[in-house]
Design a protein around this motif. Structure first.
Motif, short mmCIF file in Angstrom:
data_model
loop_
_atom_site.label_atom_id
_atom_site.label_comp_id
_atom_site.label_asym_id
_atom_site.label_seq_id
_atom_site.Cartn_x
_atom_site.Cartn_y
_atom_site.Cartn_z
N SER A 26 -49.12 -63.81 -39.95
CA SER A 26 -48.38 -65.04 -40.00
C SER A 26 -47.90 -65.52 -38.96
CB SER A 26 -46.91 -64.68 -40.97
OG SER A 26 -46.04 -65.70 -41.19
N LYS A 42 -43.65 -69.56 -40.83
CA LYS A 42 -43.37 -68.87 -41.99
C LYS A 42 -43.08 -67.31 -41.27
CE LYS A 42 -46.77 -71.14 -45.00
NZ LYS A 42 -46.83 -72.18 -44.11
N VAL A 73 -43.39 -63.58 -48.45
CA VAL A 73 -43.64 -64.61 -47.08
C VAL A 73 -42.46 -66.11 -47.68
CG1 VAL A 73 -45.17 -66.16 -46.23
CG2 VAL A 73 -45.99 -63.82 -47.11
#
Length: 126
Positions: A26, A42, A73
């Motif tokens: 991420s 994120k 997430v």
């Protein structure tokens, strides 16, 4: 008993490693999109679910990683302001996070390796 404990520890570490790998992915995605208009960074959260599973394990002896194995997430909001193009990636913060999370990942891998060596020693009867 010791081998069961090591296997359970490795199960926890494996779950943490998967969450950590997702977090690193991420962060890398955030960095890759630092110049993409309207991109929202994120973040990945897995520690609280894993901590709850570990607490339950300590209290009851039952290790259930089903919830902990599903990191969440979400869009990142550190109170950062969006740029004029709508992007909120702070490249310096992301680079520091990438380094920090990579070190954590390495520590967890080394813990699994240590447990494997310990289990091997126990199995050989040394």
């Amino acid at each position: 008993m010791l081998s069961q404990s090591i296997h359970q520890q490795n199960a926890v570490l494996g779950t943490a490693l998967r969450g950590q790998a997702l977090r690193i992915d991420s962060i890398q995605n955030n960095i890759a999109n630092a110049e993409t208009p309207r991109f929202t960074a994120k973040r990945v959260e897995f520690e609280s679910a894993l901590s709850d599973a570990i607490s339950e394990w300590r209290n009851t002896g039952n290790l259930d990683l089903t919830r902990a194995a599903r990191p969440t997430v979400s869009f990142q909001d550190f109170g950062t302001r969006y740029r004029l193009d709508g992007n909120n990636v702070d490249i310096e913060r992301e680079m520091v996070a990438l380094f920090s999370e990579s070190v954590r990942y390495d520590v967890m891998v080394n813990s699994v390796l240590h447990n494997s060596r310990l289990l091997n020693t126990v199995m050989q009867g040394r």
